[in-house]
Design a protein around this motif. Structure first.
Motif, PDB file in Angstrom:
ATOM      1  N   GLU A 195       1.023  -1.158   0.095  1.00  0.00           N
ATOM      2  CA  GLU A 195      -0.014   0.039  -0.020  1.00  0.00           C
ATOM      3  C   GLU A 195       0.760   1.296   0.002  1.00  0.00           C
ATOM      4  O   GLU A 195       0.381   2.512   0.037  1.00  0.00           O
ATOM      5  N   LEU A 198       0.506   4.195  -3.034  1.00  0.00           N
ATOM      6  CA  LEU A 198      -0.808   4.959  -2.696  1.00  0.00           C
ATOM      7  C   LEU A 198      -0.625   5.775  -1.436  1.00  0.00           C
ATOM      8  O   LEU A 198      -1.341   7.243  -1.565  1.00  0.00           O
ATOM      9  N   ALA A 199      -0.020   5.229  -0.282  1.00  0.00           N
ATOM     10  CA  ALA A 199       0.145   6.288   1.021  1.00  0.00           C
ATOM     11  C   ALA A 199       0.918   7.345   0.414  1.00  0.00           C
ATOM     12  O   ALA A 199       0.617   8.672   0.841  1.00  0.00           O
ATOM     13  N   LYS A 201       1.316   8.800  -2.562  1.00  0.00           N
ATOM     14  CA  LYS A 201       0.667   9.665  -3.473  1.00  0.00           C
ATOM     15  C   LYS A 201      -0.585  10.419  -2.749  1.00  0.00           C
ATOM     16  O   LYS A 201      -0.821  11.719  -3.023  1.00  0.00           O
ATOM     17  N   GLN A 202      -1.034   9.766  -1.724  1.00  0.00           N
ATOM     18  CA  GLN A 202      -2.077  10.685  -0.996  1.00  0.00           C
ATOM     19  C   GLN A 202      -1.283  11.409   0.103  1.00  0.00           C
ATOM     20  O   GLN A 202      -2.372  12.254   0.631  1.00  0.00           O
ATOM     21  N   LEU A 204      -0.042  10.259   2.943  1.00  0.00           N
ATOM     22  CA  LEU A 204      -0.071   9.929   4.285  1.00  0.00           C
ATOM     23  C   LEU A 204       1.155   9.596   4.759  1.00  0.00           C
ATOM     24  O   LEU A 204       1.324   9.789   6.098  1.00  0.00           O
ATOM     25  N   VAL A 223       6.059   9.533  -7.235  1.00  0.00           N
ATOM     26  CA  VAL A 223       5.475  10.092  -6.228  1.00  0.00           C
ATOM     27  C   VAL A 223       6.362  10.581  -5.043  1.00  0.00           C
ATOM     28  O   VAL A 223       5.914  11.070  -4.121  1.00  0.00           O
TER      29      VAL A 223
END
Length: 326
Positions: A195, A198-199, A201-202, A204, A223
């Motif tokens: 994950e 995505l973490a 990219k977002q 987090l 990213v």
């Protein structure tokens, strides 16, 4: 008709003999994204099949499909999985593996040559033997080098430990790395490897630590902006097998498994270093900046933290034993 019956009987006996030696596919778990470790897993599976004359088949499941690292180690003990492809430092997560926390102590190894010497040493074998027994697995062998772990961030160039204050960095959930990251001022943040993209990219997490080959293979350059060459962890990949499964293999099959590891290591380690070198160009071509930080400052700050955990995260004197390996 009389001739056909003996022929059929012979075929039946041959089928029974094959069934007795053939094994169900062995399920091998790993947590990294398939583009990163998949080629090594596939190469090993082919070597096993070739060397066992097709009796043994290894089926790999990447990206944590069969669970997290702690779940995989538990699965080896309970028989839920057959094999693991894992980083050598994760032995700390195995039952009884406390002393292996020292392998993830930043800068415990002088360089990769020192790490490889340790993996072939009596010191390593003495540390490993009780863990194999308690955790219920067989160490099949060392299957590949890994390029040193670096640091990447999306929003900050890091030249010294003070520059890391407040950075949310995803790192392996091993105590030594977590504590050193805190000592450097970062906020280590747990995120499953599958994950991580995505973490980041977002937003987090701000960054992560991996080798250049893994960074490029997982396209983290999409990213992340900065890649700091801190070379702070030296490690490799190993193959483990559930002890119960190993004991059921014939001596010839066990030999095939270990020879497959050695054959794969020659190919995989060379491939790893070749890819790592090319990956730096890939990162640059995709907009990442390669940063050369103050390594002396990072080493000094890490040693202060490590010294404080001697006798706590690992048995007292473990670091000295590792560093004494020539």
């Amino acid at each position: 008709m009389k001739r056909i019956r003996p022929l059929l009987a012979g075929l039946a006996l041959a089928s029974l003999a094959f069934a007795a030696t053939a094994q169900p596919a062995l399920r091998m778990a790993y947590v990294a994204p398939p583009p990163v470790w998949g080629p090594i897993a596939d190469h090993y599976a082919k070597e096993v099949a070739d060397r066992s004359n097709g009796e043994l088949k290894v089926q790999s499941f990447g990206a944590g499909q069969l669970g997290s690292l702690p779940q995989n180690y538990a699965g080896l003990r309970t028989g839920q999985i057959d094999m693991m492809l894992a980083d050598t430092g994760t032995l700390a997560l195995a039952k009884g593996g406390k002393d292996f926390n020292a392998l993830f102590a930043p800068y415990v190894f002088r360089d990769h040559a020192h790490f490889k010497a340790f993996m072939q040493s009596d010191t390593f074998r003495q540390m490993l033997a009780p863990v194999e027994k308690e955790a219920g697995f067989k160490y099949v062998g060392y299957v590949s080098d890994r390029s040193p772990r670096q640091l990447t961030t999306s929003n900050r160039k890091v030249l010294k430990p003070d520059d890391m204050k407040g950075l949310k960095v995803r790192v392996p959930e091993t105590p030594a790395i977590l504590e050193v990251m805190k000592g450097w001022g970062a906020a280590p943040t747990p995120v499953p490897a599958a994950e991580l993209y995505l973490a980041m990219k977002q937003g987090l997490v701000d960054g992560q630590d991996n080798g250049f080959d893994a960074i490029a293979g997982a396209k983290y350059y999409e990213v992340q902006k900065y890649a700091m060459r801190i070379d702070y962890i030296q490690s490799g990949l190993m193959v483990l097998m559930a002890a119960d499964k190993w004991s059921r293999l014939s001596p010839a099959q066990q030999k095939a498994m270990t020879e497959a590891v050695a054959a794969t290591e020659k190919w995989a380690s060379q491939m790893t270093w070749d890819v790592a070198t090319k990956s730096i160009d890939t990162l640059k071509a995709n907009g990442m900046e390669i940063v050369e930080p103050d390594l002396a400052a990072f080493r000094q700050a890490a040693d202060k933290v490590i010294t404080g955990f001697d006798g706590q995260l690992w048995s007292k004197g473990t670091i000295e034993k590792i560093r004494a390996v020539k």
